[in-house]
Design a protein around this motif. Structure first.
Motif, PDB file in Angstrom:
ATOM      1  N   LEU A 172       0.856  -1.190   0.000  1.00 23.03           N
ATOM      2  CA  LEU A 172       0.000   0.000   0.000  1.00 23.03           C
ATOM      3  C   LEU A 172       0.887   1.234   0.000  1.00 23.03           C
ATOM      4  N   THR A 174       0.682   5.744   0.523  1.00 23.96           N
ATOM      5  CA  THR A 174      -0.119   6.924   0.833  1.00 23.96           C
ATOM      6  C   THR A 174       0.399   8.089   0.001  1.00 23.96           C
TER       7      THR A 174
ATOM      8  N   ASN B  33       9.887  -4.637   3.465  1.00 24.78           N
ATOM      9  CA  ASN B  33       8.738  -4.181   2.686  1.00 24.78           C
ATOM     10  C   ASN B  33       9.126  -3.473   1.401  1.00 24.78           C
ATOM     11  N   LYS B 242       4.189   9.437   0.132  1.00 22.71           N
ATOM     12  CA  LYS B 242       4.767   9.719   1.449  1.00 22.71           C
ATOM     13  C   LYS B 242       5.139   8.454   2.193  1.00 22.71           C
ATOM     14  N   ARG B 243       4.468   7.351   1.872  1.00 20.01           N
ATOM     15  CA  ARG B 243       4.725   6.152   2.662  1.00 20.01           C
ATOM     16  C   ARG B 243       4.354   4.936   1.834  1.00 20.01           C
ATOM     17  N   VAL B 244       5.203   3.928   1.859  1.00 19.35           N
ATOM     18  CA  VAL B 244       4.879   2.639   1.251  1.00 19.35           C
ATOM     19  C   VAL B 244       4.918   1.613   2.373  1.00 19.35           C
ATOM     20  N   PHE B 245       3.875   0.809   2.488  1.00 15.32           N
ATOM     21  CA  PHE B 245       3.821  -0.101   3.636  1.00 15.32           C
ATOM     22  C   PHE B 245       2.955  -1.309   3.330  1.00 15.32           C
ATOM     23  N   ALA B 246       3.146  -2.335   4.163  1.00 14.33           N
ATOM     24  CA  ALA B 246       2.263  -3.501   4.103  1.00 14.33           C
ATOM     25  C   ALA B 246       1.213  -3.308   5.193  1.00 14.33           C
ATOM     26  N   PRO B 247      -0.027  -3.654   4.932  1.00 12.06           N
ATOM     27  CA  PRO B 247      -1.033  -3.484   5.986  1.00 12.06           C
ATOM     28  C   PRO B 247      -0.743  -4.445   7.121  1.00 12.06           C
ATOM     29  N   SER B 248      -1.026  -4.028   8.332  1.00 14.10           N
ATOM     30  CA  SER B 248      -0.771  -4.923   9.453  1.00 14.10           C
ATOM     31  C   SER B 248      -1.929  -5.911   9.582  1.00 14.10           C
TER      32      SER B 248
END
Lengths: 364, 291
Positions: A172, A174, B33, B242-248
């Motif tokens: 994902l 943002t 990630n 602004k942010r790249v992440f895996a959902p928790s």
């Protein structure tokens, strides 16, 4: 407007000034494009109205709906409902040239409205119409547009934070539009919850005229062929959905999925690799690039649960996952899990439901 | 580098393609990630193949040429050679470090600029793109190019019914919500092709040999016609990631049904008990709806 306080942290990216250019500081309020096609409002518009209301309240600004269409009872009804679903204001353009969707007059009307009334945020449904229009309007306005957002919020600096899957739905991200206005985003149908309408609500109307004649518009609609409703998979709006993934091993095993869906009077679907393999048509795909579903019960059989799938099913009230791999990602967001072979569990579950509900499966 | 020669008669068609990682093989590093790109094969964005095939069908019927245009790193040359091997006539790669980090607005700027140069001698009649890419999935670049070049925009096209070169008129079927629009429009236009609308041909041996030896046109930003590099890449992109992440994982762990030592029928009953315990109203509603 006062300049940004000096103690604000700079944006995380070199060369990107956080301070909004002077010409955009008057941009205010949240807009939702109300998608009216052939007399009907697409439900995604009301889902966005619910989300837009939350953003507007956080920002302390108005929520507006933009209604474009021909002068008709249906358009007037759409305006009324726009208030029922949360709008304070309606920007309206009624013109015969807006009877059928065409890119040219719609882009003109929406772009002119934005330039005149200057919203800070504008949301559209990620439908074929909304994506066609949003891409043109954002390019004409030279502003940022985030497609298929799955979560919208405003940060401490009142900037729209739009989250969406990235890298083919494996992570994902943002996204912000810092130095341009309006901040635009599209959202797929069913991603946001449908708000309860308040039939007592009403609001202001602002009229706009389309500065375009039919003779100026190149593209003409010769015909509209409505889909035969009987073949329609009403997956997105089904209360019960059963879906299968690559864990079913061969296409023939999808009859186990369809049988359970039939027993429950629900719809069936599949994960993306199943469509990519050509086992089921694209309209059965569940996930970011397929259908987003919000059923009361979702049963996922042999689906690993990649992020692009997760964002399409997270609105379900109850997710039951069946997978042989106890480490499958799907168990991270399912409410219930069974570590077993879907080929055994699906028929057992169909039989058990038949016994429990006292009914034989519909002939299919 | 010079622009490829343009046809003096027939259609001048350009197909914009993108080289993407084969999505089936993308892996995310479990700790950092980040995308593990190493060893992931690249392919032509599958949606673009429908655009390429449709473009080549028009060329085969009406004459003219099909140019494939790609923005990407130097290795995107592979995608262009593959397109030539399938039957495209010319290939243009626009590649420049300053294109890096482009969002959809900056991408449509670079491609539209190159398209303007490609149409300098003989205007481009039709620009084709796939309906979207499989890595970005935005469907925004096609409309972006159409807006910038003031092309008539025809998205989600499932079929081209007629094309009248003399009048410059085209009739297409466009997928809308709940139906199909039959639209009459004019050239020049931009068409984004819907998946499944045709079947990509197998390249001929002659085309594959030609593709292997072909000299591609490779342009830097300036060569493509870019005057203001501030419009390109990261600096030309209004959106900022602004942010790249895996959902928790959900806070509450999934309730697991034990299967050890149970017959399938018992497993079925155990699951149903849990479902109805969590959703008490569901049992009554299901019974009412089904009986």
């Amino acid at each position: 407007m006062a300049a940004q306080p000096p103690n604000k942290k700079p944006a995380g990216r070199a060369g990107m000034k956080k301070e909004l250019p002077e010409k955009f500081r008057s941009y205010k309020h949240v807009w939702v494009f109300v998608e009216l096609e052939r007399g009907k409002v697409h439900p995604v518009s009301w889902e966005l109205m619910g989300e837009g209301r939350k953003l507007a309240d956080k920002l302390g600004v108005d929520l507006a709906g933009v209604v474009l269409g021909p002068k008709s009872d249906e358009t007037r009804q759409a305006i009324k409902e726009t208030y029922h679903y949360g709008a304070d204001v309606c920007y309206i353009c009624e013109d015969p040239a807006l009877a059928d969707y065409r890119n040219e007059p719609y882009t003109r009307a929406l772009t002119d409205l934005v330039n005149t009334h200057q919203p800070e945020i504008m949301l559209l449904g990620a439908t074929t119409l909304g994506r066609d229009l949003a891409g043109s309007v954002a390019t004409t306005l030279k502003t940022g547009l985030t497609a298929d957002s799955t979560e919208l919020d405003v940060d401490d600096e009142k900037s729209l934070a739009a989250t969406r899957p990235t890298f083919g739905g494996t992570l994902l991200c943002t996204i912000h539009t810092l130095n341009f206005r309006p901040q635009m985003a599209t959202v797929r149908p069913r991603v946001m919850a449908m708000p309860e309408p308040d039939r007592s609500r009403s609001g202001r109307m602002v009229w706009h005229s389309l500065k375009m004649d039919e003779a100026d518009i190149v593209t003409k609609v010769l015909e509209y062929v409505a889909d035969a409703t009987t073949d329609d998979a009403n997956l997105a709006y089904a209360d019960i959905v059963v879906a299968g993934g690559m864990g079913l091993r061969v296409p023939e095993n999808f009859r186990l999925v369809t049988r359970l869906a039939d027993v429950l009077g629900g719809e069936y679907g599949c994960s993306r690799p199943v469509v990519q393999k050509g086992w089921l048509p694209a309209d059965r795909q569940i996930g970011q690039t397929g259908n987003t579903i919000r059923p009361r019960l979702y049963i996922a059989a042999g689906i690993s649960g990649a992020i692009q799938h997760r964002v399409g099913v997270e609105g379900a009230d109850l997710i039951v996952a069946i997978n042989t791999d106890p480490a499958a990602k799907i168990f991270e967001f399912a409410h219930m899990g069974v570590v077993a072979d879907a080929l055994t569990v699906l028929p057992a579950l169909a039989d058990a439901f038949e016994r429990r509900l006292g009914r034989r499966a519909m002939a299919s | 580098m010079d622009a490829p020669e343009t046809p003096t008669d027939g259609l001048n068609i350009v197909v914009c393609i993108k080289q993407v990682p084969d999505s089936a093989q993308i892996r995310v590093h479990p700790v950092t990630n980040t995308i593990m790109r190493q060893g992931v094969p690249t392919i032509i964005n599958p949606y673009d193949l429908f655009a390429l095939e449709e473009a080549m069908r028009l060329r085969d019927q009406y004459g003219g040429q099909v140019t494939v245009l790609c923005m990407g790193p130097p290795m995107a040359e592979d995608a262009l050679r593959r397109a030539l091997g399938l039957g495209a006539d010319k290939a243009v790669l626009i590649t420049d470090r300053r294109f890096a980090g482009s969002d959809t607005l900056a991408t449509s700027f670079a491609l539209a600029t190159a398209l303007t140069r490609l149409g300098a001698d003989h205007p481009v009649d039709i620009v084709f793109t796939g309906k979207q890419t499989i890595d970005g999935d935005t469907a925004q670049v096609g409309p972006g190019i159409a807006s910038r070049l003031e092309l008539n925009q025809l998205t989600y096209v499932s079929a081209i019914d007629t094309l009248d070169q003399g009048k410059g008129e085209i009739v297409v079927r466009r997928r809308a919500e709940g139906g199909v629009q039959v639209l009459k429009s004019k050239l020049p236009c931009l068409i984004t092709m819907l998946e499944g609308s045709n079947e990509i041909r197998r390249g001929s041996v002659a085309d594959m040999l030609r593709a292997a030896r072909a000299e591609l046109t490779v342009w830097s930003a300036e060569e493509a016609g870019v005057e203001d590099v501030m419009m390109c890449g990261l600096r030309g992109s209004p959106t900022v990631v602004k942010r790249v992440f895996a959902p928790s994982a959900r806070d509450e762990q999934a309730e697991m049904v034990t299967v050890e030592g149970k017959q399938p029928a018992q497993i079925g009953d155990a699951i149903i008990d849990l479902i109805f315990a969590a959703q008490p109203k569901l049992e009554a509603d299901l019974s009412a709806a089904l009986n």
